[in-house]
Design a protein around this motif. Structure first.
Motif, PDB file in Angstrom:
ATOM      1  N   THR A 145       0.932  -9.878  -8.793  1.00  0.00           N
ATOM      2  CA  THR A 145       0.821  -8.433  -9.033  1.00  0.00           C
ATOM      3  C   THR A 145      -0.022  -8.165 -10.283  1.00  0.00           C
ATOM      4  OG1 THR A 145       3.015  -8.219  -8.068  1.00  0.00           O
ATOM      5  CG2 THR A 145       2.148  -6.288  -9.199  1.00  0.00           C
ATOM      6  N   ARG A 146       0.179  -9.011 -11.317  1.00  0.00           N
ATOM      7  CA  ARG A 146      -0.624  -8.849 -12.534  1.00  0.00           C
ATOM      8  C   ARG A 146      -2.094  -9.193 -12.259  1.00  0.00           C
ATOM      9  NH1 ARG A 146       2.924 -12.203 -16.571  1.00  0.00           N
ATOM     10  NH2 ARG A 146       1.190 -11.869 -17.998  1.00  0.00           N
ATOM     11  N   LEU A 147      -2.325 -10.220 -11.429  1.00  0.00           N
ATOM     12  CA  LEU A 147      -3.714 -10.578 -11.072  1.00  0.00           C
ATOM     13  C   LEU A 147      -4.376  -9.438 -10.292  1.00  0.00           C
ATOM     14  CD1 LEU A 147      -3.272 -14.333 -10.049  1.00  0.00           C
ATOM     15  CD2 LEU A 147      -4.677 -13.486 -11.942  1.00  0.00           C
ATOM     16  N   PHE A 148      -3.628  -8.843  -9.361  1.00  0.00           N
ATOM     17  CA  PHE A 148      -4.155  -7.702  -8.585  1.00  0.00           C
ATOM     18  C   PHE A 148      -4.662  -6.629  -9.552  1.00  0.00           C
ATOM     19  CE2 PHE A 148      -2.685  -7.312  -3.930  1.00  0.00           C
ATOM     20  CZ  PHE A 148      -2.871  -8.663  -3.705  1.00  0.00           C
ATOM     21  N   LYS A 149      -3.846  -6.341 -10.563  1.00  0.00           N
ATOM     22  CA  LYS A 149      -4.206  -5.290 -11.525  1.00  0.00           C
ATOM     23  C   LYS A 149      -5.507  -5.671 -12.233  1.00  0.00           C
ATOM     24  CE  LYS A 149      -2.293  -2.592 -15.280  1.00  0.00           C
ATOM     25  NZ  LYS A 149      -1.580  -2.769 -16.526  1.00  0.00           N
ATOM     26  N   MET A 150      -5.596  -6.949 -12.639  1.00  0.00           N
ATOM     27  CA  MET A 150      -6.800  -7.414 -13.348  1.00  0.00           C
ATOM     28  C   MET A 150      -8.043  -7.351 -12.461  1.00  0.00           C
ATOM     29  SD  MET A 150      -5.353 -10.733 -15.322  1.00  0.00           S
ATOM     30  CE  MET A 150      -3.889 -10.672 -16.333  1.00  0.00           C
ATOM     31  N   TYR A 151      -7.876  -7.601 -11.152  1.00  0.00           N
ATOM     32  CA  TYR A 151      -9.019  -7.547 -10.231  1.00  0.00           C
ATOM     33  C   TYR A 151      -9.294  -6.113  -9.758  1.00  0.00           C
ATOM     34  CZ  TYR A 151      -8.758 -12.685  -9.635  1.00  0.00           C
ATOM     35  OH  TYR A 151      -8.751 -14.038  -9.834  1.00  0.00           O
ATOM     36  N   GLY A 152      -8.484  -5.156 -10.217  1.00  0.00           N
ATOM     37  CA  GLY A 152      -8.659  -3.772  -9.769  1.00  0.00           C
ATOM     38  C   GLY A 152      -8.227  -3.576  -8.329  1.00  0.00           C
ATOM     39  N   MET A 153      -7.260  -4.373  -7.885  1.00  0.00           N
ATOM     40  CA  MET A 153      -6.779  -4.270  -6.498  1.00  0.00           C
ATOM     41  C   MET A 153      -5.425  -3.562  -6.465  1.00  0.00           C
ATOM     42  SD  MET A 153      -7.554  -8.190  -5.449  1.00  0.00           S
ATOM     43  CE  MET A 153      -6.720  -8.132  -3.867  1.00  0.00           C
ATOM     44  N   LYS A 154      -5.169  -2.885  -5.356  1.00  0.00           N
ATOM     45  CA  LYS A 154      -3.895  -2.178  -5.207  1.00  0.00           C
ATOM     46  C   LYS A 154      -3.223  -2.670  -3.931  1.00  0.00           C
ATOM     47  CE  LYS A 154      -2.153   2.537  -5.287  1.00  0.00           C
ATOM     48  NZ  LYS A 154      -1.920   3.256  -4.076  1.00  0.00           N
ATOM     49  N   PRO A 155      -2.026  -3.241  -4.030  1.00  0.00           N
ATOM     50  CA  PRO A 155      -1.368  -3.701  -2.801  1.00  0.00           C
ATOM     51  C   PRO A 155      -0.941  -2.508  -1.944  1.00  0.00           C
ATOM     52  CG  PRO A 155       0.114  -3.967  -4.691  1.00  0.00           C
ATOM     53  CD  PRO A 155      -1.206  -3.476  -5.226  1.00  0.00           C
ATOM     54  N   ASN A 156      -1.021  -2.662  -0.605  1.00  0.00           N
ATOM     55  CA  ASN A 156      -0.529  -1.586   0.259  1.00  0.00           C
ATOM     56  C   ASN A 156       1.006  -1.595   0.269  1.00  0.00           C
ATOM     57  OD1 ASN A 156       0.333  -3.596   2.005  1.00  0.00           O
ATOM     58  ND2 ASN A 156      -1.400  -3.368   3.400  1.00  0.00           N
ATOM     59  N   LYS A 157       1.597  -0.700   1.007  1.00  0.00           N
ATOM     60  CA  LYS A 157       3.056  -0.539   0.977  1.00  0.00           C
ATOM     61  C   LYS A 157       3.765  -1.823   1.435  1.00  0.00           C
ATOM     62  CE  LYS A 157       6.755   2.307   2.964  1.00  0.00           C
ATOM     63  NZ  LYS A 157       7.533   2.533   1.750  1.00  0.00           N
ATOM     64  N   TRP A 158       3.271  -2.388   2.556  1.00  0.00           N
ATOM     65  CA  TRP A 158       3.907  -3.598   3.091  1.00  0.00           C
ATOM     66  C   TRP A 158       3.854  -4.732   2.065  1.00  0.00           C
ATOM     67  CZ3 TRP A 158       1.878  -8.509   4.297  1.00  0.00           C
ATOM     68  CH2 TRP A 158       2.764  -9.348   4.992  1.00  0.00           C
ATOM     69  N   MET A 159       2.676  -4.901   1.463  1.00  0.00           N
ATOM     70  CA  MET A 159       2.539  -5.991   0.502  1.00  0.00           C
ATOM     71  C   MET A 159       3.321  -5.713  -0.779  1.00  0.00           C
ATOM     72  SD  MET A 159      -0.658  -8.079  -0.762  1.00  0.00           S
ATOM     73  CE  MET A 159      -0.929  -8.346   0.935  1.00  0.00           C
ATOM     74  N   SER A 160       3.367  -4.448  -1.190  1.00  0.00           N
ATOM     75  CA  SER A 160       4.158  -4.105  -2.382  1.00  0.00           C
ATOM     76  C   SER A 160       5.619  -4.460  -2.151  1.00  0.00           C
ATOM     77  CB  SER A 160       4.036  -2.613  -2.696  1.00  0.00           C
ATOM     78  OG  SER A 160       2.689  -2.282  -2.942  1.00  0.00           O
ATOM     79  N   ASN A 161       6.118  -4.163  -0.951  1.00  0.00           N
ATOM     80  CA  ASN A 161       7.505  -4.527  -0.627  1.00  0.00           C
ATOM     81  C   ASN A 161       7.696  -6.040  -0.677  1.00  0.00           C
ATOM     82  OD1 ASN A 161       8.810  -2.058  -0.230  1.00  0.00           O
ATOM     83  ND2 ASN A 161       8.057  -1.867   1.875  1.00  0.00           N
ATOM     84  N   LEU A 162       6.712  -6.770  -0.124  1.00  0.00           N
ATOM     85  CA  LEU A 162       6.838  -8.229  -0.088  1.00  0.00           C
ATOM     86  C   LEU A 162       6.782  -8.818  -1.507  1.00  0.00           C
ATOM     87  CD1 LEU A 162       6.971 -10.970   1.256  1.00  0.00           C
ATOM     88  CD2 LEU A 162       4.566 -10.774   1.843  1.00  0.00           C
ATOM     89  N   LEU A 163       5.859  -8.307  -2.328  1.00  0.00           N
ATOM     90  CA  LEU A 163       5.757  -8.823  -3.708  1.00  0.00           C
ATOM     91  C   LEU A 163       7.047  -8.519  -4.480  1.00  0.00           C
ATOM     92  CD1 LEU A 163       2.045  -7.842  -4.463  1.00  0.00           C
ATOM     93  CD2 LEU A 163       2.928 -10.159  -4.170  1.00  0.00           C
ATOM     94  N   LEU A 164       7.602  -7.323  -4.247  1.00  0.00           N
ATOM     95  CA  LEU A 164       8.859  -6.985  -4.926  1.00  0.00           C
ATOM     96  C   LEU A 164      10.006  -7.849  -4.392  1.00  0.00           C
ATOM     97  CD1 LEU A 164      10.064  -5.179  -7.104  1.00  0.00           C
ATOM     98  CD2 LEU A 164      10.482  -3.421  -5.379  1.00  0.00           C
ATOM     99  N   ALA A 165       9.949  -8.178  -3.098  1.00  0.00           N
ATOM    100  CA  ALA A 165      10.976  -9.063  -2.525  1.00  0.00           C
ATOM    101  C   ALA A 165      10.911 -10.445  -3.188  1.00  0.00           C
ATOM    102  CB  ALA A 165      10.800  -9.181  -1.012  1.00  0.00           C
ATOM    103  N   GLY A 166       9.697 -10.924  -3.459  1.00  0.00           N
ATOM    104  CA  GLY A 166       9.531 -12.209  -4.147  1.00  0.00           C
ATOM    105  C   GLY A 166      10.148 -12.162  -5.537  1.00  0.00           C
ATOM    106  N   ILE A 167       9.919 -11.060  -6.236  1.00  0.00           N
ATOM    107  CA  ILE A 167      10.487 -10.897  -7.583  1.00  0.00           C
ATOM    108  C   ILE A 167      12.013 -10.790  -7.474  1.00  0.00           C
ATOM    109  CG2 ILE A 167      10.627  -9.353  -9.587  1.00  0.00           C
ATOM    110  CD1 ILE A 167       7.653  -8.654  -9.051  1.00  0.00           C
ATOM    111  N   PHE A 168      12.490 -10.007  -6.515  1.00  0.00           N
ATOM    112  CA  PHE A 168      13.946  -9.855  -6.321  1.00  0.00           C
ATOM    113  C   PHE A 168      14.603 -11.209  -6.038  1.00  0.00           C
ATOM    114  CE2 PHE A 168      15.504  -5.306  -5.252  1.00  0.00           C
ATOM    115  CZ  PHE A 168      14.820  -4.792  -6.329  1.00  0.00           C
ATOM    116  N   LEU A 169      13.937 -12.002  -5.195  1.00  0.00           N
ATOM    117  CA  LEU A 169      14.517 -13.298  -4.820  1.00  0.00           C
ATOM    118  C   LEU A 169      14.686 -14.189  -6.048  1.00  0.00           C
ATOM    119  CD1 LEU A 169      15.268 -15.283  -2.420  1.00  0.00           C
ATOM    120  CD2 LEU A 169      12.994 -16.227  -2.789  1.00  0.00           C
TER     121      LEU A 169
END
Ligand SMILES: [Mn+2]
Length: 384
Positions: free
Chosen positions: A153-177
């Motif tokens: 997620t931090r790399l996305f920010k550095m590359y100027g990328m924005k995750p879509n809703k599905w990917m945001s949920n998945l990235l948050l699921a990884g953090i939650f896990l």
């Protein structure tokens, strides 16, 4: 010198841009963190105009509903190759990016054998390195970051990328896990990253839904938890879970991890779940809020992990009680606790001497002074 994520961002972009193709390798027994990071690197590749594939071939029948759903979506929406297919049509400048893993025993055999043929091996991980770790300069390994998904997620920010809703949920699921739903290994940065993902469309409700269990799966874990024993040792308390009623039952490593995670809601320095994960293989999953050096404990069983999650696999045995007894000896050692019991230290030392005298065949003393259990052939567990 330690690389910052900013340095790694440039390095990763260089390596991806210079590659013919990028093979993304998550650890075997994928979880939300490994899947989220794999998909994250795939998106970074397409952002940089590079073709890539995720390499995995997992059994879905032992997965819980949430991870199975995500896995099947990844199969449909991304290029996924089985490890054995990677050998076909290889090019000179193909590279490997390993995510949520850096150890050779936690990646598919077919990939491990081919590693020397890739022009670069890049590692993005948050687990402690050991002798199984693949040597490469192209890496970012930070043990204090909650999860690989936080790094992505931090790399996305550095590359100027924005995750879509599905990917945001998945990235948050990884953090939650990896943080047991923000209960451990969570700092201000983790919460900022979680907030960023929510701004990008992640929903706490959706992510919680990914962790919903089916009834049978949950019963299996609760049944395992019924076998918990709380061991008091000087000022410490450790929970050990073994299904003594039905020691032949085979669990997935994820089920052991969930059981160990569950025990962290009680006041314990650490929790360990031991169970068969194959006909002749025992898994151990260890969890702590920080009271115990569980990665060091699991290292004695040839496993590993990080400050909060660790695991090991004991091969060629199905005797869970034997593994429990070995673990009991190890956890009686004061050196593995973050807060030491000084008053009773001498007493503990004496106790250790006694227990070593009884079980001296179980240990050998390497030159560096650490003790390793060598009686059983053991290897690291996949994921933690
Ligand atoms: Mn992870």
């Amino acid at each position: 010198m330690e690389k910052s994520l900013k340095d790694f961002k440039s390095l990763l972009a260089n390596r991806i841009s210079g590659a013919s193709r990028v093979f993304i390798i998550p650890h075997i027994n994928v979880d939300f963190d490994a899947l989220g990071a794999s998909v994250g690197v795939a998106e970074i590749c397409s952002h940089l105009g590079k073709s890539c594939c995720i390499v995995m071939n997992e059994q879905t029948n032992t997965m819980s509903v949430g991870i199975r759903g995500v896995y099947e979506t990844v199969l449909k929406q991304y290029t996924v190759l089985a490890p054995e297919q990677v050998i076909l049509g290889r090019k000179d400048q193909d590279i490997v990016v390993m995510v949520d893993v850096g150890k050779k025993n936690l990646i598919p055999d077919a990939i491990r054998e081919q590693l020397p043929t890739f022009s670069r091996v890049v590692i993005l991980d948050h687990h402690k390195e050991d002798e199984q770790t693949i040597q490469t300069k192209d890496k970012f390994v930070n043990l204090t970051t909650s999860s690989t998904c936080e790094m992505i997620t931090r790399l996305f920010k550095m590359y100027g990328m924005k995750p879509n809703k599905w990917m945001s949920n998945l990235l948050l699921a990884g953090i939650f896990l990896d943080t047991n739903k923000l209960r451990k290994n969570t700092n201000e940065k983790t919460l900022e990253i979680a907030a960023r993902l929510i701004r990008c469309g992640a929903s706490i409700q959706d992510v919680n839904d990914l962790f919903l269990e089916d009834f049978e799966h949950d019963r299996a874990i609760q049944h395992l938890i019924d076998g918990t024993e709380f061991i008091s040792h000087t000022i410490h308390s450790v929970a050990i879970i073994v299904n003594s009623q039905n020691p032949d039952r085979i669990y997935s490593q994820a089920e052991l991890a969930q059981a160990a995670d569950y025990l962290l809601q009680y006041k314990v320095d650490a929790s360990y779940a031991i169970g068969l994960v194959g006909p002749d293989t025992i898994g151990i999953s260890a969890r702590t809020m920080g009271g115990m050096y569980i990665a060091d404990v699991m290292h004695l069983f040839n496993g590993g992990g990080n400050e909060h999650s660790a695991a090991a696999r004991v091969l060629n045995t199905s005797d869970v009680e034997l593994v429990k007894r070995e673990l009991l000896k190890v956890i009686s050692r004061e050196e593995f606790y973050a807060v030491k019991s000084t008053i009773l230290e001498q007493e503990v030392e004496n106790l250790e001497k006694d227990s070593e005298a009884v079980g001296e065949n179980d240990f050998h003393q390497p030159q560096d002074g650490t003790k390793q259990i060598v009686k059983m052939k053991i290897c690291t567990a996949a994921g933690c």
